[in-house]
Write an enzyme that holds these catalytic residues in place. Structure first.
Site, PDB file in Angstrom:
ATOM      1  CB  THR A 132      28.367 -16.009  38.067  1.00 14.77           C
ATOM      2  OG1 THR A 132      29.465 -15.130  38.282  1.00 14.77           O
ATOM      3  CG2 THR A 132      27.344 -15.243  37.243  1.00 14.77           C
ATOM      4  CG  ASP A 133      31.487 -13.734  41.896  1.00 14.18           C
ATOM      5  OD1 ASP A 133      31.450 -13.930  40.664  1.00 14.18           O
ATOM      6  OD2 ASP A 133      32.564 -13.592  42.512  1.00 14.18           O
ATOM      7  CD  GLU A 134      31.850 -12.631  36.203  1.00 18.44           C
ATOM      8  OE1 GLU A 134      31.588 -11.888  35.249  1.00 18.44           O
ATOM      9  OE2 GLU A 134      32.723 -13.510  36.162  1.00 18.44           O
ATOM     10  CE1 TYR A 157      28.354 -16.020  32.309  1.00 23.88           C
ATOM     11  CE2 TYR A 157      29.614 -14.556  33.738  1.00 23.88           C
ATOM     12  CZ  TYR A 157      29.030 -15.788  33.495  1.00 23.88           C
ATOM     13  OH  TYR A 157      29.127 -16.786  34.441  1.00 23.88           O
ATOM     14  CE  LYS A 161      25.084 -17.976  35.048  1.00 23.56           C
ATOM     15  NZ  LYS A 161      24.850 -19.426  34.765  1.00 23.56           N
TER      16      LYS A 161
END
Ligand code: NAD
Ligand code: TYD
Length: 352
Positions: A132-134, A157, A161
């Site tokens: 993810t970009d997060e 989260y 990741k």
């Protein structure tokens, strides 16, 4: 090609399995999914009897089971999507995130390494690690995430990741496992669980319930239609360079409050006779999410120029189709919102 898709009963996974099964009838797609609260086989009704598709219920943390799946189906490529995926749930409790996202990814990497080195075949293998970009953290008002942006995860989260991404990288560097990692921005579209912003707002608005907007609603997300994410993963699977990472996004930034108002306006037009018109009167500003990332924005130049990817859906069309999909699939929505979902909704929103 024999492809293992993990998390294929989830939002992006089910869209991806459908895309692959329909586009490549001579491939074999094996979907390994634990069917947590987020997994739903109903999302795959239309492909379940397709001979190119097989479902295996199981946990990616279960090493012997994962090895058995590699052996039984002769897995050549992996597209790994199985994860705990909701930031708000990771704030309420992070343990399952660490287990599935870190330990589960490790289990898959290790099983792929052992199986592919034992087989020693000449086939092309690839392990697509869907991130993810997060993991890049939060942007201010300026700038975009590139593949060289530093990792600065802010939620349990995104930290889990990030942990998975570091392991994937290490398996490429240390063991030569052909890993490709993707960083996609926020997805929207059919089959997304209504715990995420867009489907939550659509369904609450249809039912005349409050539309909870965290903080001042000024946080910005960069939205991508899920089917465009699937075409990007398809390209990465076939043409991605091992050891490389690719950002995926359509340059579609919206402040949350503007997006919520936009959905309300669409609904006002689609159902002008609803007693809830104007739907924007349902908006409520509620207590902010702790550690709430201010802005995400993706620079997708690399996947565009190196793999030739282009998003095929404009936001207007994608959002309208999505709203219509939820209006036409209320039964699906009601089933995924039973039991465990209601308990979570109460926990996350009752004291905000
Ligand atoms: P989702 O929560 O809708 O689906 C996750 C799926 O994984 C479910 O089917 C669930 O049953 C399965 N699963 C969970 N734990 C498992 C386990 N231990 N073993 C086997 N299966 C398990 O998630 P999503 O939104 O479809 O996201 C898929 C992937 O894409 C995730 O890795 C996520 O981090 C990433 N991603 C999502 C977005 C987004 O906007 N949704 C954006 C970028 C990246
Ligand atoms: P979400 O869909 O949970 O995705 P992510 O946190 O992974 O970006 O949330 C999108 C944005 O919407 C995020 O800034 C948080 C905000 N949000 C609300 O304002 N209200 C809500 O009820 C939810 C679920 C999210």
């Amino acid at each position: 090609m024999k492809i293992l898709v993990t998390g294929g009963a989830g939002f992006i996974g089910s869209n991806l399995v459908r895309h692959l099964v329909n586009k490549y009838p001579d491939y074999r797609i094996v979907n390994l999914d634990k069917l947590t609260y987020a997994g739903n086989l109903e999302s795959l009704r239309d492909v379940e009897s397709n001979p190119a598709y097989t479902f295996v219920r199981g946990d990616i943390c279960n090493g012997p089971l994962v090895t058995e799946v590699f052996e039984e189906y002769g897995v050549e490529c992996v597209i790994h999507l199985a994860a705990e995926s909701h930031v708000d749930r990771s704030i309420l409790s992070a343990e399952e995130f660490l287990r599935t996202n870190v330990l589960g990814t490790y289990t898959l990497l290790e099983s792929a390494r052992r199986y592919w080195s034992r087989k020693g075949s000449s086939k092309r293998h690839v392990f697509v690690n869907v991130s993810t970009d997060e993991v890049y953290g939060s942007l201010g008002t300026e700038g975009v995430f590139t593949e060289r942006s530093p990792y600065e995860p802010n939620s349990p989260y995104s930290a889990s990741k990030a942990g998975a991404d570091h392991l994937a990288r290490a398996y490429f560097k240390t063991h030569g496992l052909p890993v490709v990692t993707t960083h996609c921005s926020n997805n929207y579209g059919p089959f997304q669980l209504p715990e995420k912003l867009i489907p939550l707002v659509i369904l609450n608005a249809l039912e005349g319930k409050e539309l909870p907007v965290y903080g001042k609603g000024t946080n910005v997300r960069d939205w991508l239609y899920v089917k465009d994410h699937c075409t990007a993963l398809d390209l990465v699977l076939h043409r991605g360079m091992p050891g490389e990472t690719y950002n995926i996004g359509a340059g579609n930034e919206w402040r949350n409050i503007d997006l919520v108002k936009r959905i309300c306006r669409e609904l006002d037009e689609l159902i002008p006779d609803s007693p809830h018109v104007p739907h924007s009167s349902l908006i409520r500003f509620v207590k902010d999410r702790p550690g709430h990332d201010m802005r995400y924005a993706i620079d997708a130049t690399k996947i565009r120029s190196e793999l030739g990817w282009r998003p095929g859906h404009g936001f207007e069309e994608g959002l309208r189709d999505t709203i219509r999909w939820y209006m036409e699939n209320i039964e699906w929505c009601n089933r995924v919102r039973s039991g465990a979902y209601r308990e979570y909704y109460e926990k996350n929103y009752s004291r905000r």
